[in-house]
Design a protein around this motif. Structure first.
Motif, PDB file in Angstrom:
ATOM      1  N   ARG A 165       0.838  -1.209   0.000  1.00  0.00           N
ATOM      2  CA  ARG A 165       0.000   0.000   0.000  1.00  0.00           C
ATOM      3  C   ARG A 165       0.869   1.253   0.000  1.00  0.00           C
ATOM      4  O   ARG A 165       0.577   2.215  -0.717  1.00  0.00           O
ATOM      5  N   SER A 166       1.935   1.260   0.778  1.00  0.00           N
ATOM      6  CA  SER A 166       2.793   2.442   0.824  1.00  0.00           C
ATOM      7  C   SER A 166       3.487   2.662  -0.521  1.00  0.00           C
ATOM      8  O   SER A 166       3.694   3.804  -0.938  1.00  0.00           O
ATOM      9  N   GLN A 167       3.818   1.581  -1.241  1.00  0.00           N
ATOM     10  CA  GLN A 167       4.409   1.729  -2.570  1.00  0.00           C
ATOM     11  C   GLN A 167       3.404   2.321  -3.547  1.00  0.00           C
ATOM     12  O   GLN A 167       3.757   3.165  -4.379  1.00  0.00           O
ATOM     13  N   GLU A 168       2.149   1.896  -3.458  1.00  0.00           N
ATOM     14  CA  GLU A 168       1.122   2.453  -4.334  1.00  0.00           C
ATOM     15  C   GLU A 168       0.909   3.932  -4.055  1.00  0.00           C
ATOM     16  O   GLU A 168       0.778   4.739  -4.979  1.00  0.00           O
ATOM     17  N   VAL A 169       0.888   4.300  -2.787  1.00  0.00           N
ATOM     18  CA  VAL A 169       0.704   5.704  -2.415  1.00  0.00           C
ATOM     19  C   VAL A 169       1.882   6.540  -2.907  1.00  0.00           C
ATOM     20  O   VAL A 169       1.703   7.640  -3.437  1.00  0.00           O
ATOM     21  N   ALA A 170       3.095   6.023  -2.770  1.00  0.00           N
ATOM     22  CA  ALA A 170       4.280   6.750  -3.222  1.00  0.00           C
ATOM     23  C   ALA A 170       4.262   6.943  -4.735  1.00  0.00           C
ATOM     24  O   ALA A 170       4.605   8.024  -5.234  1.00  0.00           O
ATOM     25  N   ALA A 171       3.851   5.922  -5.476  1.00  0.00           N
ATOM     26  CA  ALA A 171       3.776   6.042  -6.927  1.00  0.00           C
ATOM     27  C   ALA A 171       2.731   7.072  -7.330  1.00  0.00           C
ATOM     28  O   ALA A 171       2.955   7.876  -8.249  1.00  0.00           O
ATOM     29  N   ALA A 172       1.605   7.083  -6.654  1.00  0.00           N
ATOM     30  CA  ALA A 172       0.565   8.070  -6.953  1.00  0.00           C
ATOM     31  C   ALA A 172       1.054   9.484  -6.636  1.00  0.00           C
ATOM     32  O   ALA A 172       0.802  10.426  -7.401  1.00  0.00           O
ATOM     33  N   GLN A 173       1.767   9.644  -5.546  1.00  0.00           N
ATOM     34  CA  GLN A 173       2.312  10.964  -5.199  1.00  0.00           C
ATOM     35  C   GLN A 173       3.344  11.414  -6.227  1.00  0.00           C
ATOM     36  O   GLN A 173       3.401  12.598  -6.581  1.00  0.00           O
ATOM     37  N   ASP A 174       4.160  10.481  -6.718  1.00  0.00           N
ATOM     38  CA  ASP A 174       5.143  10.830  -7.744  1.00  0.00           C
ATOM     39  C   ASP A 174       4.464  11.292  -9.028  1.00  0.00           C
ATOM     40  O   ASP A 174       4.874  12.284  -9.637  1.00  0.00           O
TER      41      ASP A 174
END
Length: 64
Positions: A42-51
């Motif tokens: 989940r944290s990887q998905e959130v980081a990708a969306a923020q990028d």
């Protein structure tokens, strides 16, 4: 002779004990990894969306 037999028994018992301790430690480590996996994904998905959002708001970052 008794000393030799007792030494061999303790030596073998020590290896059996260490095998059990290592096996238990590995099992607990794998359980911890399985428990943390959803949070990491989940944290990887959130980081990708923020990028993606950051690049959309600041196109000069991506040379665009």
């Amino acid at each position: 002779m008794l000393v030799l037999v007792s030494t061999v028994i303790l030596y073998v018992a020590g290896f059996v004990f260490l095998y059990g301790v290592i096996r238990l430690a590995v099992r607990h480590a794998l359980e911890d990894l399985e428990a943390r996996r959803p949070g990491v994904l989940r944290s990887q998905e959130v980081a990708a969306a923020q990028d993606r959002t950051f690049v959309r708001e600041n196109p000069f970052v991506a040379n665009g």
